[in-house]
Design a protein around this motif. Structure first.
Motif, mmCIF file in Angstrom:
data_model
loop_
_atom_site.group_PDB
_atom_site.id
_atom_site.type_symbol
_atom_site.label_atom_id
_atom_site.label_comp_id
_atom_site.label_asym_id
_atom_site.label_seq_id
_atom_site.Cartn_x
_atom_site.Cartn_y
_atom_site.Cartn_z
ATOM 1 N N PHE A 121 0.840 -1.197 0.000
ATOM 2 C CA PHE A 121 0.000 0.000 0.000
ATOM 3 C C PHE A 121 0.873 1.244 0.000
ATOM 4 N N THR A 122 0.288 2.358 -0.434
ATOM 5 C CA THR A 122 0.983 3.636 -0.430
ATOM 6 C C THR A 122 0.103 4.679 0.248
ATOM 7 N N PHE A 123 0.747 5.587 0.973
ATOM 8 C CA PHE A 123 0.035 6.636 1.693
ATOM 9 C C PHE A 123 0.289 7.957 0.997
ATOM 10 N N HIS A 124 -0.791 8.691 0.689
ATOM 11 C CA HIS A 124 -0.667 9.923 -0.070
ATOM 12 C C HIS A 124 -1.159 11.155 0.687
ATOM 13 N N GLY A 125 -1.494 11.013 1.965
ATOM 14 C CA GLY A 125 -1.902 12.166 2.747
ATOM 15 C C GLY A 125 -3.138 12.834 2.163
ATOM 16 N N ASP A 141 -2.129 4.394 -12.391
ATOM 17 C CA ASP A 141 -1.568 3.094 -12.762
ATOM 18 C C ASP A 141 -0.982 2.336 -11.580
ATOM 19 N N SER A 142 -0.994 2.936 -10.406
ATOM 20 C CA SER A 142 -0.422 2.286 -9.218
ATOM 21 C C SER A 142 -1.243 1.063 -8.833
ATOM 22 N N ARG A 143 -0.577 -0.062 -8.631
ATOM 23 C CA ARG A 143 -1.282 -1.307 -8.309
ATOM 24 C C ARG A 143 -1.448 -1.529 -6.804
ATOM 25 N N GLU A 144 -0.773 -0.706 -6.006
ATOM 26 C CA GLU A 144 -0.904 -0.870 -4.556
ATOM 27 C C GLU A 144 -2.201 -0.233 -4.067
ATOM 28 N N THR A 145 -2.725 -0.748 -2.966
ATOM 29 C CA THR A 145 -3.836 -0.085 -2.283
ATOM 30 C C THR A 145 -3.374 1.309 -1.886
#
Length: 295
Positions: free
Chosen positions: A149-153, A171-175
């Motif tokens: 997963f990625t955190f984008h604030g 296109d990001s495949r992570e949650t």
């Protein structure tokens, strides 16, 4: 500088906090329920020379609840750069400071980075006192993959910038995990539905509080739900990543490989087909050897 009153109490029982080593202690605090505080966090807040608070008035609710009398210093986005050098100097001289935000883990869309960076550059100690985090709490109740997963604030507040930010993530495949204010929640969900399409998502509100709520559905469904009424409290939005592209049919890429091998060396043909179809080079190379052996 040390405050001799380094005690705290839990349910009417008073405890004395052990002394701290010099350094900055990054302390996670509850995101709603005051009982979501760790014993180590209480000990740290009680034994520190001072607590750096994003808002001293909000932090007073937590510290007073546990009988912590440590001096409080306002430390927020408007003064953190100006105060960082002074705090670094005090820690270099043996000071012990605790850093807290209004709720959750500091630095995650909260103040603190300039100070941590300055301490790292000065090779001074920084300690993590882990605990509550809206990011992780929202992620684990969303019902979406957590292996990556990625955190984008917070997304940009202006519509155009928000759309551009989402396009860059499409296109990001992570949650993906976002924070959002109640005033912009409906707009952000609508923008996500427009850019990211019919992905599964979840909105977590009032986490750990009495009226905790997790709403799940597609982005379009969630946008419709939250367009209907006023929302209270900051939200955590969790969005499924982009689906992996369908694997190319073996007959297609093998035919392309055979065509490439008629015009160029085997290795060059393998590289061209692997890149065009997004395949592992070894798989294509093995197929090329088999085709060559058949001739």
């Amino acid at each position: 500088m040390t405050d001799t009153n380094s005690g705290y109490f839990i349910a009417g029982t008073t405890f004395t906090a052990p002394p701290l080593a010099p350094g900055l202690y990054v302390v996670a605090t509850p995101i709603g329920n005051l009982r979501d505080i760790t014993i180590r966090a209480l000990e740290t807040l009680a034994a520190a020379d001072a607590v750096l608070c994003e808002d001293t008035r909000l932090s007073a609710r937590l510290l007073d609840h546990y009988g912590i009398k440590t001096r409080r210093i306002a430390f927020h986005e408007h003064n953190e750069r100006a105060k960082a050098d002074d705090i670094v100097g005090r820690i270099a001289a043996g000071g012990r400071f605790a850093l807290i935000s209004d709720a959750g883990t500091p630095l995650l869309s909260d103040p603190g980075f300039p100070l941590i960076r300055a301490l790292a550059e000065a090779d001074l100690p920084v300690f993590a006192i882990p605990g509550a985090s809206a990011l992780l709490s929202g992620l684990v109740v969303a019902g979406l993959p957590t292996d990556a997963f990625t955190f984008h604030g917070f997304l940009p507040p202006k519509a155009g910038a928000r759309i551009n930010a989402l396009k860059a993530l499409s296109d990001s495949r992570e949650t993906m995990v976002f924070y959002e204010s109640p005033r912009r929640l409906d707009d952000s969900l609508a923008a996500m539905a427009e850019v990211l399409g019919e992905r599964q998502a979840a909105v977590a509100l009032e986490l750990t509080k009495r009226f905790e709520r997790v709403q799940r559905g597609t982005l379009a469904e969630l946008a419709a739900v939250f367009a209907e009424g006023e929302t209270k409290g900051e939200a955590v939005i969790i969005v499924a990543g982009a689906a992996a592209p369908a694997a190319p049919a073996a007959a297609d890429w093998q035919a392309a490989l055979q065509a490439e091998m008629t015009d160029q060396p085997l290795r060059a043909a393998v590289d061209a087909v692997a890149a065009r179809f997004g395949l592992k080079r070894k798989e294509v190379y093995d197929a090329a050897l088999a085709l060559k052996a058949e001739k």
